[in-house]
Design a protein around this motif. Structure first.
Motif, PDB file in Angstrom:
ATOM      1  N   GLU A 196       0.841  -1.194   0.000  1.00 42.80           N
ATOM      2  CA  GLU A 196       0.000   0.000   0.000  1.00 42.80           C
ATOM      3  C   GLU A 196       0.873   1.241   0.000  1.00 42.80           C
ATOM      4  O   GLU A 196       1.918   1.278   0.651  1.00 42.80           O
ATOM      5  CB  GLU A 196      -0.922   0.027   1.212  1.00 42.80           C
ATOM      6  CG  GLU A 196      -2.055  -0.971   1.132  1.00 42.80           C
ATOM      7  CD  GLU A 196      -3.083  -0.775   2.235  1.00 42.80           C
ATOM      8  OE1 GLU A 196      -2.930   0.140   3.070  1.00 42.80           O
ATOM      9  OE2 GLU A 196      -4.049  -1.544   2.261  1.00 42.80           O
ATOM     10  N   THR A 197       0.406   2.272  -0.713  1.00 42.35           N
ATOM     11  CA  THR A 197       1.089   3.555  -0.681  1.00 42.35           C
ATOM     12  C   THR A 197       0.778   4.228   0.650  1.00 42.35           C
ATOM     13  O   THR A 197      -0.042   3.743   1.429  1.00 42.35           O
ATOM     14  CB  THR A 197       0.619   4.474  -1.829  1.00 42.35           C
ATOM     15  OG1 THR A 197      -0.755   4.820  -1.608  1.00 42.35           O
ATOM     16  CG2 THR A 197       0.778   3.799  -3.176  1.00 42.35           C
ATOM     17  N   SER A 198       1.403   5.365   0.907  1.00 40.70           N
ATOM     18  CA  SER A 198       1.142   6.100   2.147  1.00 40.70           C
ATOM     19  C   SER A 198      -0.306   6.558   2.233  1.00 40.70           C
ATOM     20  O   SER A 198      -0.809   6.835   3.322  1.00 40.70           O
ATOM     21  CB  SER A 198       2.075   7.308   2.250  1.00 40.70           C
ATOM     22  OG  SER A 198       1.858   8.190   1.162  1.00 40.70           O
ATOM     23  N   GLU A 199      -0.999   6.625   1.099  1.00 33.98           N
ATOM     24  CA  GLU A 199      -2.415   7.015   1.083  1.00 33.98           C
ATOM     25  C   GLU A 199      -3.344   5.815   1.171  1.00 33.98           C
ATOM     26  O   GLU A 199      -4.559   5.959   1.099  1.00 33.98           O
ATOM     27  CB  GLU A 199      -2.716   7.813  -0.189  1.00 33.98           C
ATOM     28  CG  GLU A 199      -1.957   9.121  -0.273  1.00 33.98           C
ATOM     29  CD  GLU A 199      -2.192   9.844  -1.584  1.00 33.98           C
ATOM     30  OE1 GLU A 199      -2.693   9.231  -2.547  1.00 33.98           O
ATOM     31  OE2 GLU A 199      -1.860  11.038  -1.642  1.00 33.98           O
ATOM     32  N   GLY A 200      -2.777   4.605   1.296  1.00 36.13           N
ATOM     33  CA  GLY A 200      -3.588   3.404   1.419  1.00 36.13           C
ATOM     34  C   GLY A 200      -4.007   2.787   0.099  1.00 36.13           C
ATOM     35  O   GLY A 200      -4.833   1.885   0.071  1.00 36.13           O
ATOM     36  N   THR A 201      -3.430   3.249  -0.999  1.00 35.00           N
ATOM     37  CA  THR A 201      -3.754   2.705  -2.316  1.00 35.00           C
ATOM     38  C   THR A 201      -2.941   1.447  -2.566  1.00 35.00           C
ATOM     39  O   THR A 201      -1.713   1.472  -2.460  1.00 35.00           O
ATOM     40  CB  THR A 201      -3.434   3.741  -3.414  1.00 35.00           C
ATOM     41  OG1 THR A 201      -4.145   4.939  -3.149  1.00 35.00           O
ATOM     42  CG2 THR A 201      -3.815   3.219  -4.785  1.00 35.00           C
ATOM     43  N   SER A 241     -13.621   9.565  -9.581  1.00 28.33           N
ATOM     44  CA  SER A 241     -12.999   8.663  -8.628  1.00 28.33           C
ATOM     45  C   SER A 241     -12.513   7.432  -9.380  1.00 28.33           C
ATOM     46  O   SER A 241     -12.969   7.143 -10.476  1.00 28.33           O
ATOM     47  CB  SER A 241     -13.969   8.266  -7.513  1.00 28.33           C
ATOM     48  OG  SER A 241     -15.025   7.486  -8.046  1.00 28.33           O
TER      49      SER A 241
END
Length: 82
Positions: free
Chosen positions: A22-27, A72
């Motif tokens: 996951e990225t820092s944004e939760g992606t 989105s």
């Protein structure tokens, strides 16, 4: 403007050393060997004849105009184990 919903589902056979992170944004994204990461996303393709070759645009303004219409985006990853 009208709303357009697009659902993309892919099933892929991938090497065993690919991982989900996951990225820092939760992606969620895929971690590939050698420190590379991959995210699958839609890219608009264009053609002057629908029976001929389709290609992406080299016109940044056109691409940005299309991408600005996306309100989105959601991509779900899941490894399937049997």
């Amino acid at each position: 403007m009208k709303k357009l919903n697009i659902t993309i589902s892919l099933e892929m056979s991938v090497p065993e050393d690919w991982e989900l992170v996951e990225t820092s944004e939760g992606t969620p994204v895929l971690k590939l060997p050698n420190g590379q990461f991959m995210d699958l996303a839609i890219e608009p393709l264009f053609a002057t004849d629908p029976e001929e070759t389709w290609s992406s645009t080299d016109d940044e303004d056109t691409l940005n105009d299309i991408l600005d219409m996306v309100e989105s985006e959601e991509v779900a990853y899941e490894f399937v184990t049997h």
